[in-house]
Write an enzyme that holds these catalytic residues in place. Structure first.
Site, PDB file in Angstrom:
ATOM      1  N   GLY A  10      76.829  -6.502  52.552  1.00 54.52           N
ATOM      2  CA  GLY A  10      78.032  -6.111  51.816  1.00 54.52           C
ATOM      3  C   GLY A  10      77.962  -6.614  50.399  1.00 54.52           C
ATOM      4  O   GLY A  10      77.609  -7.783  50.159  1.00 54.52           O
ATOM      5  N   PHE A  29     104.269 -10.817  41.653  1.00 53.40           N
ATOM      6  CA  PHE A  29     103.857 -10.058  42.828  1.00 53.40           C
ATOM      7  C   PHE A  29     104.745 -10.465  43.999  1.00 53.40           C
ATOM      8  O   PHE A  29     105.413 -11.501  43.961  1.00 53.40           O
ATOM      9  CB  PHE A  29     102.372 -10.315  43.128  1.00 53.40           C
ATOM     10  CG  PHE A  29     101.493  -9.102  42.901  1.00 53.40           C
ATOM     11  CD1 PHE A  29     101.451  -8.464  41.677  1.00 53.40           C
ATOM     12  CD2 PHE A  29     100.709  -8.589  43.932  1.00 53.40           C
ATOM     13  CE1 PHE A  29     100.650  -7.347  41.464  1.00 53.40           C
ATOM     14  CE2 PHE A  29      99.901  -7.477  43.737  1.00 53.40           C
ATOM     15  CZ  PHE A  29      99.867  -6.850  42.502  1.00 53.40           C
ATOM     16  N   GLN A  60      98.260  -4.676  57.868  1.00 50.51           N
ATOM     17  CA  GLN A  60      99.272  -4.561  56.817  1.00 50.51           C
ATOM     18  C   GLN A  60      99.551  -3.118  56.412  1.00 50.51           C
ATOM     19  O   GLN A  60      98.620  -2.375  56.083  1.00 50.51           O
ATOM     20  CB  GLN A  60      98.811  -5.330  55.577  1.00 50.51           C
ATOM     21  CG  GLN A  60      99.799  -5.256  54.422  1.00 50.51           C
ATOM     22  CD  GLN A  60      99.534  -6.325  53.380  1.00 50.51           C
ATOM     23  OE1 GLN A  60      98.658  -6.174  52.538  1.00 50.51           O
ATOM     24  NE2 GLN A  60     100.262  -7.421  53.455  1.00 50.51           N
ATOM     25  N   HIS A 100     101.280  -1.197  53.452  1.00 50.59           N
ATOM     26  CA  HIS A 100     101.724  -1.434  52.072  1.00 50.59           C
ATOM     27  C   HIS A 100     102.964  -0.583  51.819  1.00 50.59           C
ATOM     28  O   HIS A 100     102.999   0.586  52.221  1.00 50.59           O
ATOM     29  CB  HIS A 100     100.592  -1.051  51.118  1.00 50.59           C
ATOM     30  CG  HIS A 100     100.809  -1.497  49.700  1.00 50.59           C
ATOM     31  ND1 HIS A 100     101.775  -0.938  48.891  1.00 50.59           N
ATOM     32  CD2 HIS A 100     100.185  -2.435  48.952  1.00 50.59           C
ATOM     33  CE1 HIS A 100     101.728  -1.526  47.704  1.00 50.59           C
ATOM     34  NE2 HIS A 100     100.772  -2.444  47.711  1.00 50.59           N
ATOM     35  N   LEU A 132      97.309   4.563  47.070  1.00 47.70           N
ATOM     36  CA  LEU A 132      98.127   3.387  46.769  1.00 47.70           C
ATOM     37  C   LEU A 132      98.775   3.487  45.393  1.00 47.70           C
ATOM     38  O   LEU A 132      98.124   3.846  44.415  1.00 47.70           O
ATOM     39  CB  LEU A 132      97.251   2.133  46.791  1.00 47.70           C
ATOM     40  CG  LEU A 132      98.013   0.833  46.517  1.00 47.70           C
ATOM     41  CD1 LEU A 132      98.770   0.395  47.746  1.00 47.70           C
ATOM     42  CD2 LEU A 132      97.078  -0.267  46.069  1.00 47.70           C
ATOM     43  N   GLU A 179     101.347  -2.642  43.872  1.00 47.86           N
ATOM     44  CA  GLU A 179     102.513  -3.533  43.853  1.00 47.86           C
ATOM     45  C   GLU A 179     102.830  -3.982  42.424  1.00 47.86           C
ATOM     46  O   GLU A 179     103.951  -4.411  42.119  1.00 47.86           O
ATOM     47  CB  GLU A 179     102.206  -4.752  44.738  1.00 47.86           C
ATOM     48  CG  GLU A 179     103.369  -5.678  44.974  1.00 47.86           C
ATOM     49  CD  GLU A 179     103.087  -6.608  46.149  1.00 47.86           C
ATOM     50  OE1 GLU A 179     102.793  -6.113  47.253  1.00 47.86           O
ATOM     51  OE2 GLU A 179     103.158  -7.829  45.962  1.00 47.86           O
ATOM     52  N   ARG A 233     105.299  -7.938  51.761  1.00 47.35           N
ATOM     53  CA  ARG A 233     105.034  -6.530  52.077  1.00 47.35           C
ATOM     54  C   ARG A 233     105.567  -6.111  53.443  1.00 47.35           C
ATOM     55  O   ARG A 233     106.065  -5.002  53.597  1.00 47.35           O
ATOM     56  CB  ARG A 233     103.526  -6.277  52.027  1.00 47.35           C
ATOM     57  CG  ARG A 233     103.024  -6.311  50.624  1.00 47.35           C
ATOM     58  CD  ARG A 233     101.539  -6.086  50.555  1.00 47.35           C
ATOM     59  NE  ARG A 233     101.157  -6.019  49.151  1.00 47.35           N
ATOM     60  CZ  ARG A 233      99.916  -5.956  48.722  1.00 47.35           C
ATOM     61  NH1 ARG A 233      98.918  -5.943  49.585  1.00 47.35           N
ATOM     62  NH2 ARG A 233      99.649  -5.894  47.435  1.00 47.35           N
ATOM     63  N   HIS A 268      97.007  -0.401  54.881  1.00 50.53           N
ATOM     64  CA  HIS A 268      96.384  -0.889  53.651  1.00 50.53           C
ATOM     65  C   HIS A 268      95.323  -1.959  53.865  1.00 50.53           C
ATOM     66  O   HIS A 268      94.319  -1.989  53.178  1.00 50.53           O
ATOM     67  CB  HIS A 268      97.494  -1.448  52.757  1.00 50.53           C
ATOM     68  CG  HIS A 268      97.026  -1.979  51.444  1.00 50.53           C
ATOM     69  ND1 HIS A 268      96.320  -1.216  50.548  1.00 50.53           N
ATOM     70  CD2 HIS A 268      97.170  -3.196  50.857  1.00 50.53           C
ATOM     71  CE1 HIS A 268      96.049  -1.930  49.471  1.00 50.53           C
ATOM     72  NE2 HIS A 268      96.533  -3.137  49.634  1.00 50.53           N
ATOM     73  N   ARG A 274      99.547 -10.652  54.532  1.00 49.77           N
ATOM     74  CA  ARG A 274      98.889 -11.105  53.298  1.00 49.77           C
ATOM     75  C   ARG A 274      99.801 -10.873  52.101  1.00 49.77           C
ATOM     76  O   ARG A 274     100.395  -9.808  51.968  1.00 49.77           O
ATOM     77  CB  ARG A 274      97.588 -10.331  53.079  1.00 49.77           C
ATOM     78  CG  ARG A 274      96.987 -10.548  51.719  1.00 49.77           C
ATOM     79  CD  ARG A 274      95.653  -9.867  51.572  1.00 49.77           C
ATOM     80  NE  ARG A 274      95.718  -8.439  51.417  1.00 49.77           N
ATOM     81  CZ  ARG A 274      95.877  -7.797  50.263  1.00 49.77           C
ATOM     82  NH1 ARG A 274      96.042  -8.479  49.145  1.00 49.77           N
ATOM     83  NH2 ARG A 274      95.875  -6.485  50.219  1.00 49.77           N
TER      84      ARG A 274
END
Ligand SMILES: Cc1cc2nc3c(=O)[nH]c(=O)nc-3n(C[C@H](O)[C@H](O)[C@H](O)COP(=O)(O)OP(=O)(O)OC[C@H]3O[C@@H](n4cnc5c(N)ncnc54)[C@H](O)[C@@H]3O)c2cc1C
Length: 568
Positions: free
Chosen positions: A16, A119, A235, A237, A247, A250, A281, A346, A381
């Site tokens: 990755g 945020f 999650q 979003h 998306l 935020e 969220r 999300h 998160r």
């Protein structure tokens, strides 16, 4: 028939090349290790490139890491492990300055100071950003840094890892990878392997995650016996576009945008009177879904995000990507009119269980970034904490793996394992025509997860979802493919990825059925209260050699913040 080539050997093999993988690679190379970094796409196309709104750090003198840590613990609905959260928040300011020093052009205010935006779930504005392309900005700068280490760091771009390797003692000794350009399989031996292969958003439909985010690393680790943790915590979003799931960052609410129902009410007043649109969220997504379910949304299952509350000049400067997304994908000029949004899948808080140096339950195997569960996000998160997680625990994994590798001999791989992988790929290519399409099975998987394992869940729905996923697991091995060639055969890759997504979905459903309470992103309408007495614990999932995932529990680490009622 594909050729099996020589075996590259490195101290540290990183699977990755998003932010977690690249940060791990830099750390391991800086510590003197020889490194290989593998990615199924070109590294700067890794999904970290989509990260928009920013990265958290308590860098301002009036802010503190303790405040950041408490917000994270509260955001996690007390399921996050506080020792790991303390590490992440304490190390955040230095990491941010490191990024700045290597060239990330974070926004600055007119007086030259680094600028912040607010945020969700944060008690201070501590999100640092590069307009709304923060992930892209960091990813490109890290990639430049990788070039500096070309003598000890080999990049394998457009290589696909199919399986992790283990020796007789169960130690992870490398991976088998397919060169996408010619279909060649190769064994990579390594003293330490770091999984940094991202999340699993494509198991849901729609999702904000790109097509490459298919849970490969989570499933690969699970298949060799690694423990997964917090898998039920998925999650949603609060602001995604209906239909395509794109998306709207935020950052829009951070800059002052409002949420309005179809009657024009700023409904967050009812759910989070203090933080309003900037509650956590999970809280905002539930509020929106409640408005929609109770008939106060629009008939297409959406509510409004009103970005016109933000001065137009500021929107054009700081949110220009979502201006483009609104125009191109919804036909809306967000600087002049509200845009319809709804909660959408999300991020996956769960993943491969690790300690705070990235070590998994399999010796020699590390995990960092969205593939991992440290657990710093617990049940939910906070926005802008994921980029931070990738970098802090990517770096720590890289450093730890490099140190371990110094004292070890290079392992070797039994040839039989490679032959098995080759045979399974040949079997996919040679499947009889007929059966369902890979894409059709994937589509049913995604819509099933989105129907039964979303913002609100209950036992009946989860059981239905589970039955469907079990059926899809039977169908998937028969899904035939059209491309029988070796050059960039994405059909083969799609079939393999489908298997990973089904494994991940199954573990999510099992964990969601198991947790009989509501906490963070897991809201059970049949168990609507949080129940600390029985459920303040992690759910661990592992393959038991049998057909179904095995469930265990592990304690949540609490250092200084005892669970409290969670209000915003
Ligand atoms: C639209 C969007 C916006 C976001 N905005 C923010 C934000 O503003 N702030 C924030 O903190 N978080 C944000 N997030 C979350 C955050 O971006 C991700 O959680 C994070 O970037 C994941 O990084 P990663 O390095 O773990 O994985 P990724 O960046 O997804 O990288 C995964 C890597 O693994 C490779 N890989 C995967 N499988 C294989 C395989 N089988 N073989 C070989 N290679 C493989 C891929 O090629 C890739 O290189 C956002 C997420 C989305 C979807």
């Amino acid at each position: 028939m594909n050729r099996i080539a020589h075996m590259p050997s490195h101290d540290v093999l990183i699977i990755g090349a998003g932010l977690a993988g690249q940060r791990a690679a830099l750390a391991a190379a800086n510590a003197g290790a020889s490194v290989a970094i593998i990615s199924k796409v070109h590294p700067v196309r890794s999904h970290s490139v989509a990260a928009a709104g920013g990265i958290n750090a308590a860098l301002n003198p009036e802010d503190s890491w303790e405040s950041h840590a408490f917000d994270t613990v509260k955001g996690s609905d007390y399921l996050g492990d506080q020792d790991a959260i303390e590490i992440m928040c304490r190390e955040a300011p230095d990491e941010l300055l490191y990024l700045e020093h290597i060239g990330v052009t974070f926004h600055r205010s007119p007086d030259g100071h680094l600028g912040t935006r607010a945020f969700g779930g944060a008690s201070a504005a501590r999100t640092y950003y590069v307009a709304d392309i923060t992930g892209q900005a960091i990813l490109h700068v890290l990639y430049e840094q990788l070039m500096k280490h070309h003598e000890q760091l080999d990049r394998y771009e457009e290589w696909f890892t199919t399986d992790l390797l283990q020796d007789e003692d169960g130690r992870c000794t490398g991976a088998i990878c397919r060169n996408l350009r010619d279909g060649r399989l190769e064994v990579f031996n390594a003293k330490a392997v770091i999984l940094a292969s991202g999340g699993a958003g494509q198991a849901f439909k729609p999702t904000t995650n790109g097509l490459i985010v298919t849970g490969d690393g989570i499933a690969q680790a699970y298949r060799i016996g690694a423990t997964l943790m917090d898998m039920e915590m998925v999650q949603y979003h609060p602001t995604t576009l209906a239909g395509n799931g794109f998306l709207i960052t935020e950052g829009a609410r951070g800059e002052g945008a409002w949420l309005l129902n179809a009657q024009g009410e700023r409904f967050m007043e009812r759910y989070a009177p203090n933080k309003m649109e900037l509650a956590s969220r999970d809280v905002v997504s539930r509020a929106e879904q409640t408005e929609i379910n109770e008939g106060r949304g629009f008939p297409d299952g959406t509510v409004f995000l009103d970005v016109t509350k933000v001065p137009r000049k500021r929107t054009l400067e700081a949110l220009r990507e979502i201006v483009n997304i609104g125009r191109d994908f919804a036909g809306v000029d967000i600087t002049r009119e509200p845009i319809k949004i709804r909660p959408g899948m999300h991020y996956i808080m769960g993943g491969v269980k690790t300690d705070s140096d990235g070590l998994t339950t399999i010796p020699g195997l590390y995990a960092a970034g969205e593939v991992a569960c440290v657990s710093v996000h617990g049940g939910n998160r906070l926005g802008a904490n994921s980029l931070l997680d990738t970098l802090i625990f990517g770096r720590r994994s890289g450093e730890h793996a490099a140190a371990q590798a110094k004292a070890m001999p290079m392992p070797t791989t039994p040839a039989a394992t490679v032959a098995d992988v080759q045979a399974s790929i040949d079997a996919i290519i040679n499947r009889e025509p007929g059966g369902r399409r890979v894409a059709a099975i994937k589509d049913e998987l995604g819509t099933t997860m989105n129907q039964y394992c979303a913002v609100f869940r209950d036992a009946e729905g989860l059981a239905t979802g589970y039955e469907i996923v079990r059926r899809l697991k039977q169908e998937a091995p028969k899904a035939s493919i059209d491309d029988h060639g070796t050059v960039f055969n994405q059909d083969v890759i799609g079939a393999i990825e489908l298997g990973y997504m089904l494994d991940v979905a199954e573990t999510i459903l099992v964990a969601a059925m198991e947790r009989k309470e509501s906490r963070g992103a897991q809201y059970r309408t049949d168990f609507p209260a949080r129940n600390d007495d029985e459920w303040l614990k992690h759910i661990d999932i592992s393959a038991n050699g049998a057909d179904e995932p095995k469930v265990d529990y592990s304690p949540v680490t609490i250092t200084r913040w005892e669970p409290q009622e969670r209000t915003y």
